[in-house]
Design a protein around this motif. Structure first.
Motif: not given
Length: 172
Positions: A144-172
């Motif tokens: 995701m490094s090509g997408n900058i968030c000037r408000c620094a919501a990165y922890p929440n962005i990663r949490a959203a991605i993890r949530g979708v990943r985990d709901a799809a059974g893609g947890e590693r």
């Protein structure tokens, strides 16, 4: 002659021409100059304002869409180069009137503050998940490094991605 004001000849760019783009599954014909960016074609000519003009340099990712299923920075892409190719914008992610799961996760996880970068973040996050690059936070951050968030919501962005990943059974 001295004292006369010269009338400058108007300089013109290339002439506008018909360009057919396939946007979110719908064929759209535009009359634009060949130097018009895909971002300007989407925003100014088609009224699709989801993709944002953030930097004009391709460094922030706010203008990210997909062309033939691949992430593309629309501010750096000429619209004519996309003729006959499938362009998907944030507006094209809705499924039967429902939010895409990644978009819903961004809302649920408060993964945006001002929201300006959010469309590009979501477009990249969907592809990151499809490509299998969401193994852990370091991998998510890298892809995701090509997408900058000037408000620094990165922890929440990663949490959203993890949530979708985990709901799809893609947890590693």
């Amino acid at each position: 002659m001295a004292g006369e004001i010269a009338t400058p000849t108007a300089e013109r760019g290339p002439s506008a021409r018909a360009v057919t783009l396939i946007i979110n599954g719908q064929e759209r014909e535009l009359r634009i100059e060949p130097r018009v960016s895909l971002l300007d074609a989407l925003r100014e000519h088609l009224g699709l304002t989801g993709s944002k003009k953030g930097c004009d340099q391709g460094t922030c990712g706010a203008c990210t869409v997909w062309v033939d299923g691949r992430r593309v920075l629309t501010g750096l892409t000429l619209a004519v180069a996309c003729e006959g190719r499938e362009v998907t914008t944030i507006e094209g992610l809705a499924m039967d009137g429902e939010l895409h799961p990644v978009r819903a996760a961004f809302v649920e996880q408060d993964a945006f503050q001002c929201g300006y970068c959010t469309p590009g973040q979501i477009m990249s996050a969907v592809k990151l998940l499809e490509e299998g690059h969401a193994g852990d936070d370091a991998e998510i951050a890298e892809w995701m490094s090509g997408n900058i968030c000037r408000c620094a919501a990165y922890p929440n962005i990663r949490a959203a991605i993890r949530g979708v990943r985990d709901a799809a059974g893609g947890e590693r």
